[in-house]
Design a protein around this motif. Structure first.
Motif, PDB file in Angstrom:
ATOM      1  N   PRO A 186       1.195  -1.236  -0.129  1.00  0.00           N
ATOM      2  CA  PRO A 186       0.039   0.292   0.145  1.00  0.00           C
ATOM      3  C   PRO A 186       0.919   1.299   0.127  1.00  0.00           C
ATOM      4  CG  PRO A 186      -0.071  -0.968   2.025  1.00  0.00           C
ATOM      5  CD  PRO A 186       0.467  -1.642   1.173  1.00  0.00           C
ATOM      6  N   GLY A 187       0.548   2.154  -0.304  1.00  0.00           N
ATOM      7  CA  GLY A 187       1.431   3.506  -0.943  1.00  0.00           C
ATOM      8  C   GLY A 187       0.729   4.220   1.118  1.00  0.00           C
ATOM      9  N   PRO A 188       1.642   5.393   0.303  1.00  0.00           N
ATOM     10  CA  PRO A 188       1.122   6.160   1.903  1.00  0.00           C
ATOM     11  C   PRO A 188      -0.248   7.104   2.259  1.00  0.00           C
ATOM     12  CG  PRO A 188       2.112   7.539   0.190  1.00  0.00           C
ATOM     13  CD  PRO A 188       2.356   6.052  -0.238  1.00  0.00           C
ATOM     14  N   ALA A 189      -0.792   7.163   3.169  1.00  0.00           N
ATOM     15  CA  ALA A 189      -2.012   8.048   3.712  1.00  0.00           C
ATOM     16  C   ALA A 189      -2.306   9.160   2.660  1.00  0.00           C
ATOM     17  CB  ALA A 189      -2.283   8.158   4.453  1.00  0.00           C
ATOM     18  N   PRO A 190      -3.219   9.471   2.186  1.00  0.00           N
ATOM     19  CA  PRO A 190      -3.087  10.131   0.614  1.00  0.00           C
ATOM     20  C   PRO A 190      -4.060  11.711   1.453  1.00  0.00           C
ATOM     21  CG  PRO A 190      -5.765   9.172   1.610  1.00  0.00           C
ATOM     22  CD  PRO A 190      -4.392   8.406   1.781  1.00  0.00           C
ATOM     23  N   ALA A 191      -3.232  12.914   1.321  1.00  0.00           N
ATOM     24  CA  ALA A 191      -3.234  13.585   1.955  1.00  0.00           C
ATOM     25  C   ALA A 191      -4.725  14.590   1.574  1.00  0.00           C
ATOM     26  CB  ALA A 191      -2.415  15.364   0.828  1.00  0.00           C
ATOM     27  N   LEU A 192      -4.917  15.345   2.213  1.00  0.00           N
ATOM     28  CA  LEU A 192      -6.035  16.270   2.559  1.00  0.00           C
ATOM     29  C   LEU A 192      -6.876  16.303   1.013  1.00  0.00           C
ATOM     30  CD1 LEU A 192      -9.000  16.209   4.308  1.00  0.00           C
ATOM     31  CD2 LEU A 192      -8.359  18.868   4.344  1.00  0.00           C
ATOM     32  N   GLY A 193      -8.068  15.607   0.572  1.00  0.00           N
ATOM     33  CA  GLY A 193      -9.070  15.838  -0.392  1.00  0.00           C
ATOM     34  C   GLY A 193      -7.716  15.828  -1.991  1.00  0.00           C
ATOM     35  N   GLU A 194      -6.827  14.856  -1.507  1.00  0.00           N
ATOM     36  CA  GLU A 194      -5.675  14.180  -2.524  1.00  0.00           C
ATOM     37  C   GLU A 194      -6.872  13.927  -3.834  1.00  0.00           C
ATOM     38  OE1 GLU A 194      -2.226  11.012  -3.060  1.00  0.00           O
ATOM     39  OE2 GLU A 194      -2.944  12.340  -1.288  1.00  0.00           O
ATOM     40  N   HIS A 195      -8.091  12.763  -3.440  1.00  0.00           N
ATOM     41  CA  HIS A 195      -8.675  12.267  -4.427  1.00  0.00           C
ATOM     42  C   HIS A 195      -9.994  12.776  -4.600  1.00  0.00           C
ATOM     43  CE1 HIS A 195      -5.650   8.725  -2.802  1.00  0.00           C
ATOM     44  NE2 HIS A 195      -5.333   9.338  -4.089  1.00  0.00           N
ATOM     45  N   THR A 196     -10.389  13.305  -3.930  1.00  0.00           N
ATOM     46  CA  THR A 196     -11.859  13.994  -4.251  1.00  0.00           C
ATOM     47  C   THR A 196     -12.331  14.292  -5.732  1.00  0.00           C
ATOM     48  OG1 THR A 196     -11.386  15.736  -2.162  1.00  0.00           O
ATOM     49  CG2 THR A 196     -12.849  15.957  -3.832  1.00  0.00           C
ATOM     50  N   ALA A 197     -11.697  14.920  -6.688  1.00  0.00           N
ATOM     51  CA  ALA A 197     -11.657  15.663  -7.688  1.00  0.00           C
ATOM     52  C   ALA A 197     -11.842  14.037  -9.217  1.00  0.00           C
ATOM     53  CB  ALA A 197     -10.753  16.036  -8.782  1.00  0.00           C
ATOM     54  N   ASP A 198     -10.886  12.939  -8.249  1.00  0.00           N
ATOM     55  CA  ASP A 198     -11.318  11.765  -9.037  1.00  0.00           C
ATOM     56  C   ASP A 198     -12.316  10.389  -8.403  1.00  0.00           C
ATOM     57  OD1 ASP A 198      -8.557  12.109 -10.795  1.00  0.00           O
ATOM     58  OD2 ASP A 198      -7.180  11.252  -8.831  1.00  0.00           O
ATOM     59  N   THR A 201     -15.378  12.574 -10.288  1.00  0.00           N
ATOM     60  CA  THR A 201     -15.145  11.691 -11.449  1.00  0.00           C
ATOM     61  C   THR A 201     -15.709  10.626 -11.731  1.00  0.00           C
ATOM     62  OG1 THR A 201     -13.915  13.444 -11.778  1.00  0.00           O
ATOM     63  CG2 THR A 201     -13.871  12.684 -13.976  1.00  0.00           C
ATOM     64  N   GLU A 202     -15.731   9.591 -11.172  1.00  0.00           N
ATOM     65  CA  GLU A 202     -16.227   7.996 -11.373  1.00  0.00           C
ATOM     66  C   GLU A 202     -17.121   8.536 -11.000  1.00  0.00           C
ATOM     67  OE1 GLU A 202     -14.844   4.307  -9.046  1.00  0.00           O
ATOM     68  OE2 GLU A 202     -12.988   6.009  -9.207  1.00  0.00           O
ATOM     69  N   LEU A 203     -17.575   9.412 -10.262  1.00  0.00           N
ATOM     70  CA  LEU A 203     -19.265   9.294  -9.696  1.00  0.00           C
ATOM     71  C   LEU A 203     -20.087   9.898 -10.616  1.00  0.00           C
ATOM     72  CD1 LEU A 203     -19.261   9.101  -6.112  1.00  0.00           C
ATOM     73  CD2 LEU A 203     -19.761   7.433  -7.502  1.00  0.00           C
ATOM     74  N   GLY A 204     -19.352  10.695 -12.238  1.00  0.00           N
ATOM     75  CA  GLY A 204     -20.233  11.166 -12.772  1.00  0.00           C
ATOM     76  C   GLY A 204     -20.444  13.014 -12.519  1.00  0.00           C
ATOM     77  N   TYR A 205     -19.564  13.361 -11.546  1.00  0.00           N
ATOM     78  CA  TYR A 205     -20.102  14.501 -11.118  1.00  0.00           C
ATOM     79  C   TYR A 205     -18.710  15.545 -11.786  1.00  0.00           C
ATOM     80  CZ  TYR A 205     -22.938  12.941  -8.135  1.00  0.00           C
ATOM     81  OH  TYR A 205     -24.560  12.553  -6.513  1.00  0.00           O
TER      82      TYR A 205
END
Length: 205
Positions: A186-198, A201-205
């Motif tokens: 596993p990689g490091p813990a994500p930064a705050l909001g790091e994957h929000t946009a992804d 987008t995956e959910l269609g927003y």
């Protein structure tokens, strides 16, 4: 529960799910030590963060409520765990500490249990943790030394299994108990909001 079966089940279900999309099976590596160690996340996180104070333990049946299932302090200030809950293990434990008379006192009234606990506590105070480790080295009685956080991280077994990994920022983390030959660490813990946009987008927003 945490030592073997739960993580084995998680690993098996993960591979069955992966097989539905890939058509390929996989190998699941489960260690009882890794699984039991996963319950120490908060204590180890505190140690890695600079605070080595262990959590308090209760006194129910499996957390010190029985003299045959408790943690005892040794002569040098170390600790030794006794988990001789089954009668066969308790008998071997009593024989190892040269007190066969305690075999019949495994369970009983609270007063008897406390008396037995005090007697065992006094016995453990006569030797160091490492000396007791030598006594129980070849005794199948579910008795082991209690390792300090720094000993746990540096233990040869955990080193060999790479139970702890260091991320790019130099932070040491416990590896998940479920292993796979095809899974990446596993990689490091994500930064705050790091994957929000992804994710949005995956959910269609």
């Amino acid at each position: 529960i945490g030592g073997g079966s739960m993580w084995a089940l998680v690993g098996i279900l993960t591979k069955l799910f992966a097989r539905q999309s890939t058509g390929e099976g996989g190998f699941v590596d489960i260690s009882m030590t890794d699984g039991a160690q996963s319950f120490l996340h908060s204590a180890l996180a505190a140690h890695i963060g600079g605070d080595a104070v262990p959590p308090e333990r209760g006194r129910d049946t499996l957390t010190g409520g029985q003299s045959c299932y408790a943690v005892y302090e040794t002569q040098d200030g170390g600790f030794f765990s006794v988990a001789a809950l089954e009668p066969k293990f308790w008998k071997r434990f009593c024989e190892a500490i040269k007190r066969p008379d305690l075999v019949s006192r495994q369970f009983g009234s609270p007063q008897m249990i406390e008396t037995t606990r005090k007697e065992i506590a006094a016995i453990f105070k006569t030797r160091t943790r490492d000396e007791w480790t030598s006594v129980f080295k070849d005794v199948d009685a579910c008795c082991e030394p209690v390792l300090r956080p720094e000993e746990l991280v540096e233990h040869p077994l955990h080193q060999a299994r790479q139970a702890y990994i260091e991320d790019e920022s130099g932070i040491l983390r416990m590896r998940p108990p479920v292993r796979s030959r095809t899974a990446e660490p596993p990689g490091p813990a994500p930064a705050l909001g790091e994957h929000t946009a992804d994710l949005l987008t995956e959910l269609g927003y």
